[in-house]
Design a protein around this motif. Structure first.
Motif, PDB file in Angstrom:
ATOM      1  N   LYS A  35       0.822  -1.203   0.000  1.00 57.40           N
ATOM      2  CA  LYS A  35       0.000   0.000   0.000  1.00 57.40           C
ATOM      3  C   LYS A  35       0.861   1.259   0.000  1.00 57.40           C
ATOM      4  O   LYS A  35       0.526   2.249  -0.666  1.00 57.40           O
ATOM      5  CB  LYS A  35      -0.955  -0.019   1.201  1.00 57.40           C
ATOM      6  N   ALA A  36       1.992   1.205   0.709  1.00 54.40           N
ATOM      7  CA  ALA A  36       2.917   2.339   0.685  1.00 54.40           C
ATOM      8  C   ALA A  36       3.499   2.520  -0.712  1.00 54.40           C
ATOM      9  O   ALA A  36       3.635   3.642  -1.215  1.00 54.40           O
ATOM     10  CB  ALA A  36       4.035   2.134   1.711  1.00 54.40           C
ATOM     11  N   PHE A  37       3.840   1.388  -1.350  1.00 54.00           N
ATOM     12  CA  PHE A  37       4.328   1.434  -2.734  1.00 54.00           C
ATOM     13  C   PHE A  37       3.268   2.029  -3.659  1.00 54.00           C
ATOM     14  O   PHE A  37       3.560   2.903  -4.490  1.00 54.00           O
ATOM     15  CB  PHE A  37       4.701   0.019  -3.201  1.00 54.00           C
ATOM     16  N   ALA A  38       2.026   1.527  -3.552  1.00 56.69           N
ATOM     17  CA  ALA A  38       0.956   1.984  -4.445  1.00 56.69           C
ATOM     18  C   ALA A  38       0.666   3.471  -4.253  1.00 56.69           C
ATOM     19  O   ALA A  38       0.453   4.201  -5.224  1.00 56.69           O
ATOM     20  CB  ALA A  38      -0.306   1.156  -4.195  1.00 56.69           C
ATOM     21  N   LYS A  39       0.674   3.919  -2.999  1.00 54.66           N
ATOM     22  CA  LYS A  39       0.436   5.337  -2.715  1.00 54.66           C
ATOM     23  C   LYS A  39       1.524   6.189  -3.356  1.00 54.66           C
ATOM     24  O   LYS A  39       1.243   7.223  -3.979  1.00 54.66           O
ATOM     25  CB  LYS A  39       0.400   5.555  -1.204  1.00 54.66           C
ATOM     26  N   ASP A  40       2.769   5.739  -3.232  1.00 53.07           N
ATOM     27  CA  ASP A  40       3.888   6.466  -3.831  1.00 53.07           C
ATOM     28  C   ASP A  40       3.792   6.436  -5.355  1.00 53.07           C
ATOM     29  O   ASP A  40       4.050   7.439  -6.028  1.00 53.07           O
ATOM     30  CB  ASP A  40       5.201   5.827  -3.377  1.00 53.07           C
TER      31      ASP A  40
ATOM     32  N   THR B 129       9.653  -9.724  -3.708  1.00 55.63           N
ATOM     33  CA  THR B 129      11.090  -9.424  -3.739  1.00 55.63           C
ATOM     34  C   THR B 129      11.377  -7.930  -3.871  1.00 55.63           C
ATOM     35  O   THR B 129      12.188  -7.382  -3.110  1.00 55.63           O
ATOM     36  CB  THR B 129      11.781 -10.221  -4.856  1.00 55.63           C
ATOM     37  N   PRO B 130      10.741  -7.193  -4.794  1.00 58.87           N
ATOM     38  CA  PRO B 130      11.016  -5.750  -4.888  1.00 58.87           C
ATOM     39  C   PRO B 130      10.451  -4.951  -3.716  1.00 58.87           C
ATOM     40  O   PRO B 130      10.788  -3.781  -3.554  1.00 58.87           O
ATOM     41  CB  PRO B 130      10.329  -5.337  -6.202  1.00 58.87           C
ATOM     42  N   LEU B 131       9.572  -5.563  -2.915  1.00 59.90           N
ATOM     43  CA  LEU B 131       9.015  -4.854  -1.770  1.00 59.90           C
ATOM     44  C   LEU B 131       9.965  -4.829  -0.577  1.00 59.90           C
ATOM     45  O   LEU B 131       9.723  -4.123   0.395  1.00 59.90           O
ATOM     46  CB  LEU B 131       7.686  -5.503  -1.333  1.00 59.90           C
ATOM     47  N   TYR B 132      11.061  -5.587  -0.647  1.00 59.93           N
ATOM     48  CA  TYR B 132      12.009  -5.614   0.460  1.00 59.93           C
ATOM     49  C   TYR B 132      12.703  -4.268   0.674  1.00 59.93           C
ATOM     50  O   TYR B 132      13.178  -3.982   1.767  1.00 59.93           O
ATOM     51  CB  TYR B 132      13.061  -6.701   0.230  1.00 59.93           C
ATOM     52  N   SER B 133      12.776  -3.458  -0.370  1.00 59.55           N
ATOM     53  CA  SER B 133      13.395  -2.137  -0.212  1.00 59.55           C
ATOM     54  C   SER B 133      12.665  -1.133  -1.094  1.00 59.55           C
ATOM     55  O   SER B 133      12.124  -1.491  -2.155  1.00 59.55           O
ATOM     56  CB  SER B 133      14.877  -2.169  -0.586  1.00 59.55           C
ATOM     57  N   LYS B 134      12.658   0.110  -0.673  1.00 61.01           N
ATOM     58  CA  LYS B 134      11.982   1.160  -1.430  1.00 61.01           C
ATOM     59  C   LYS B 134      12.618   1.334  -2.804  1.00 61.01           C
ATOM     60  O   LYS B 134      11.934   1.712  -3.768  1.00 61.01           O
ATOM     61  CB  LYS B 134      12.023   2.468  -0.641  1.00 61.01           C
ATOM     62  N   GLU B 135      13.917   1.016  -2.904  1.00 61.88           N
ATOM     63  CA  GLU B 135      14.609   1.130  -4.189  1.00 61.88           C
ATOM     64  C   GLU B 135      14.031   0.171  -5.221  1.00 61.88           C
ATOM     65  O   GLU B 135      14.203   0.355  -6.432  1.00 61.88           O
ATOM     66  CB  GLU B 135      16.105   0.866  -4.002  1.00 61.88           C
ATOM     67  N   GLY B 136      13.350  -0.865  -4.764  1.00 64.26           N
ATOM     68  CA  GLY B 136      12.772  -1.842  -5.684  1.00 64.26           C
ATOM     69  C   GLY B 136      11.402  -1.462  -6.218  1.00 64.26           C
ATOM     70  O   GLY B 136      10.879  -2.118  -7.125  1.00 64.26           O
ATOM     71  N   TRP B 137      10.808  -0.391  -5.683  1.00 65.84           N
ATOM     72  CA  TRP B 137       9.445  -0.046  -6.078  1.00 65.84           C
ATOM     73  C   TRP B 137       9.283   0.271  -7.561  1.00 65.84           C
ATOM     74  O   TRP B 137       8.315  -0.200  -8.180  1.00 65.84           O
ATOM     75  CB  TRP B 137       8.945   1.113  -5.226  1.00 65.84           C
ATOM     76  N   PRO B 138      10.176   1.027  -8.186  1.00 66.68           N
ATOM     77  CA  PRO B 138      10.002   1.277  -9.627  1.00 66.68           C
ATOM     78  C   PRO B 138      10.025  -0.014 -10.455  1.00 66.68           C
ATOM     79  O   PRO B 138       9.266  -0.157 -11.420  1.00 66.68           O
ATOM     80  CB  PRO B 138      11.191   2.186  -9.978  1.00 66.68           C
ATOM     81  N   SER B 139      10.876  -0.950 -10.060  1.00 65.02           N
ATOM     82  CA  SER B 139      10.930  -2.234 -10.772  1.00 65.02           C
ATOM     83  C   SER B 139       9.656  -3.038 -10.565  1.00 65.02           C
ATOM     84  O   SER B 139       9.189  -3.734 -11.471  1.00 65.02           O
ATOM     85  CB  SER B 139      12.138  -3.050 -10.299  1.00 65.02           C
ATOM     86  N   LEU B 140       9.075  -2.939  -9.370  1.00 69.51           N
ATOM     87  CA  LEU B 140       7.821  -3.636  -9.106  1.00 69.51           C
ATOM     88  C   LEU B 140       6.709  -3.074  -9.979  1.00 69.51           C
ATOM     89  O   LEU B 140       5.912  -3.831 -10.553  1.00 69.51           O
ATOM     90  CB  LEU B 140       7.444  -3.509  -7.631  1.00 69.51           C
ATOM     91  N   GLU B 141       6.632  -1.744 -10.093  1.00 69.85           N
ATOM     92  CA  GLU B 141       5.631  -1.130 -10.966  1.00 69.85           C
ATOM     93  C   GLU B 141       5.776  -1.651 -12.394  1.00 69.85           C
ATOM     94  O   GLU B 141       4.786  -2.040 -13.040  1.00 69.85           O
ATOM     95  CB  GLU B 141       5.777   0.388 -10.947  1.00 69.85           C
ATOM     96  N   GLN B 142       7.012  -1.695 -12.870  1.00 67.81           N
ATOM     97  CA  GLN B 142       7.248  -2.171 -14.232  1.00 67.81           C
ATOM     98  C   GLN B 142       6.873  -3.648 -14.384  1.00 67.81           C
ATOM     99  O   GLN B 142       6.217  -4.039 -15.357  1.00 67.81           O
ATOM    100  CB  GLN B 142       8.720  -1.974 -14.595  1.00 67.81           C
ATOM    101  N   GLY B 143       7.268  -4.460 -13.405  1.00 69.36           N
ATOM    102  CA  GLY B 143       6.992  -5.888 -13.486  1.00 69.36           C
ATOM    103  C   GLY B 143       5.510  -6.196 -13.459  1.00 69.36           C
ATOM    104  O   GLY B 143       5.016  -7.062 -14.209  1.00 69.36           O
TER     105      GLY B 143
ATOM    106  N   SER C 242      16.063  -4.195   6.602  1.00 66.69           N
ATOM    107  CA  SER C 242      17.450  -3.901   6.937  1.00 66.69           C
ATOM    108  C   SER C 242      17.690  -2.404   6.874  1.00 66.69           C
ATOM    109  O   SER C 242      17.873  -1.814   5.799  1.00 66.69           O
ATOM    110  CB  SER C 242      18.465  -4.614   6.038  1.00 66.69           C
ATOM    111  N   ALA C 243      17.666  -1.773   8.026  1.00 67.51           N
ATOM    112  CA  ALA C 243      17.786  -0.315   8.096  1.00 67.51           C
ATOM    113  C   ALA C 243      19.157   0.161   7.635  1.00 67.51           C
ATOM    114  O   ALA C 243      19.260   1.174   6.943  1.00 67.51           O
ATOM    115  CB  ALA C 243      17.511   0.147   9.527  1.00 67.51           C
ATOM    116  N   TYR C 244      20.220  -0.556   8.014  1.00 65.92           N
ATOM    117  CA  TYR C 244      21.565  -0.097   7.676  1.00 65.92           C
ATOM    118  C   TYR C 244      21.758  -0.040   6.165  1.00 65.92           C
ATOM    119  O   TYR C 244      22.395   0.870   5.645  1.00 65.92           O
ATOM    120  CB  TYR C 244      22.614  -1.018   8.308  1.00 65.92           C
ATOM    121  N   SER C 245      21.182  -0.998   5.458  1.00 62.06           N
ATOM    122  CA  SER C 245      21.395  -1.060   4.007  1.00 62.06           C
ATOM    123  C   SER C 245      20.640   0.026   3.254  1.00 62.06           C
ATOM    124  O   SER C 245      20.873   0.221   2.053  1.00 62.06           O
ATOM    125  CB  SER C 245      20.995  -2.435   3.467  1.00 62.06           C
ATOM    126  N   THR C 246      19.734   0.755   3.925  1.00 56.98           N
ATOM    127  CA  THR C 246      19.053   1.868   3.249  1.00 56.98           C
ATOM    128  C   THR C 246      19.999   3.038   3.027  1.00 56.98           C
ATOM    129  O   THR C 246      19.723   3.922   2.216  1.00 56.98           O
ATOM    130  CB  THR C 246      17.852   2.373   4.069  1.00 56.98           C
TER     131      THR C 246
END
Length: 484
Positions: free
Chosen positions: A250-255, A304-318, A453-457
């Motif tokens: 839902k956070a991904f979809a809102k963004d 898999t792309p939901l594990y990090s915010k950086e994956g959200w654009p790829s999730l939209e495309q997929g 994983s907060a550190y990896s953000t």
């Protein structure tokens, strides 16, 4: 997905003075380090490393009850400290259970560059993983992972277990987190360290907590990022993770909607399209070349792309591609999750995880219990519900398992920094508070952002706080929180 992660906090005035003593003298280690020769990335391609990266092995007892008996090799990797002010070794477990620490460190060492100035960054393949007597269950995992709704789940489950026994029968009774923690202490000794300095992520937090429970006097500076609650049973584990991934979706979809989304103009439309997509794949798997995107693989490709915010654009495309009938990207995400290589073979990521999960509990769900859990999940977010033919996760597993890893209590250890993320889909924040309560010596650090994983953000506040603790022994004050 798994099961797929102090009981009071000391006052800030006390914490400020803890862990700042001089570091104990380091001894010469006994590992014979040499050039790494078999590192691979997630696609199975060779990894080229720079200077200072070395690999090695140590021997550990197959059965810790027989320390002088048969041994297995534990595969190691280290990235040598870049300055002369070496503090010792910082040992990592990146999660799983089942992830190769050797391959992960080869790809992720740069993320920990500041720590790598004064620490040798060390990781390993835990017992039952990849090079460390990795659990293998036949050469045709596509047969099991890519099965569609028409498959005979009971027959496939029995075939899978038989293949595991045939290929890895020797190590199967001896995998699990308790044995891995005992290996970790032998690794500490081999590295020449008086105490273990450790950074655990996701499942690595569980391993670290079990180590601290068994060897509290050997705990050095510990950071446990994105913890699980080891006392949560399989059904509740599944439901809690589905709630977490649904919130992240839902956070991904809102963004996505805010930026102009290919999936729809509002949250309700985006969710409806995803539900419709998964209903269609459940009824008829999507053809992708000579393979199929089945319902189960689509689920893995989705989370898999939901594990990090950086994956959200790829999730939209997929998702947009899949809605148009092209499942290539979702299948690629699923392959990344399962460890499928370009040549169709697999790492031991999935088979190792199954073996370790089943070793770490005596719980054996019935088919009726799985069905009830599935119904609960459908009411939360139906695309993540199991197929109707799904069997209990440890159905037909040949060993009873042990509940010892469910107990964590590090009383007697020094303070341990635990990081919980408010928007973590895989290890929801409420597990962090429970984990700290059970650990007894935990100091909670909260990240207010999204991802696992907060550190990896790369969040500067998290990184600065953690680095200060690991490098200088300065613990975060009670209730420290970092904004996204």
């Amino acid at each position: 997905m798994k099961k797929a992660i102090v009981m009071f906090l000391l006052p800030a005035a006390v914490l400020a003075g803890c862990g700042t003593a001089d570091r104990p003298a380091r001894e010469q280690g006994t590992v014979a380090w040499s050039k790494c020769t078999d590192l691979i990335d997630q696609e199975g391609k060779p990894i080229t490393t720079g200077r200072g990266v070395e690999c090695g092995t140590i021997k550990v007892p197959l059965d810790h009850a027989k320390p002088d008996g048969e041994k297995i090799d534990l595969a190691l990797i280290r990235v040598k400290a870049t300055t002369r002010d070496r503090l010792g070794s910082l040992v990592f477990n990146f999660g799983g259970p089942g992830a190769s620490g050797v391959d992960s460190m080869a790809q992720m060492a740069q993320l920990f560059g500041t720590l790598g100035m004064s620490y040798d960054l060390v990781s390993f393949d835990p017992r039952g993983v990849e090079r460390s007597a990795g659990v293998k269950c036949g050469s045709r995992l596509d047969k099991f992972l890519g099965a569609g709704p028409e498959a005979d789940a009971e027959r496939l489950a029995k075939e899978y277990v038989a293949a595991c026994q045939k290929d890895s029968g020797k190590v199967l009774p001896y995998v699990g987190t308790v044995n891995a923690a005992k290996d970790l202490d032998l690794l500490r000794i081999a590295l020449g360290d008086k105490k273990l300095d450790y950074f655990g992520i996701s499942y690595g937090t569980h391993l670290g907590a079990v180590y601290a429970t068994q060897f509290p006097e050997n705990v050095g500076r510990f950071v446990l990022d994105s913890p699980i609650d080891p006392k949560v049973g399989s059904a509740e584990f599944t439901v809690t993770q589905v709630e977490g991934f649904h919130q992240s979706f839902k956070a991904f979809a809102k963004d996505c909607v805010a930026q102009g989304c290919d999936l729809g103009a509002d949250l309700a439309t985006v969710e409806r399209k995803v539900v419709t997509l998964f209903d269609g794949i459940r009824a008829k798997p999507m053809k992708v070349g000579d393979r199929r995107l089945t319902y189960g693989l689509a689920q893995l490709g989705f989370i898999t792309p939901l594990y990090s915010k950086e994956g959200w654009p790829s999730l939209e495309q997929g998702l947009a591609m899949a809605i148009k009938g092209d499942g290539r990207l979702l299948l690629a995400f699923a392959d990344s999750y399962t460890g499928r290589k370009a040549d169709g073979t697999y790492t031991t990521a999935m088979t190792s995880q199954q073996a370790i999960d089943c070793a770490d509990t005596t719980e054996r769900l019935t088919a009726a219990e799985v069905a009830r859990t599935t119904e609960r999940v459908k009411k939360i977010f139906s695309p993540l519900a199991a197929e109707d033919s799904s069997l209990p996760p440890c159905a037909h597993w040949p060993f009873r398992g042990d509940d010892a890893a469910e107990h964590i209590d590090a009383s007697g250890s020094g303070p341990i920094v635990v990081i919980g993320t408010k928007g973590d889909p895989a290890t929801p924040y409420k597990w962090s508070t429970r984990f700290v309560d059970q650990l007894k010596t935990g100091v909670l650090l909260t990240y207010e952002g999204e991802g696992h994983s907060a550190y990896s953000t790369g969040n500067e506040c998290i990184k600065r706080t953690v680095d200060s603790y690991l490098m200088d022994g300065k613990l975060p004050a009670r209730s420290t929180s970092c904004a996204a």
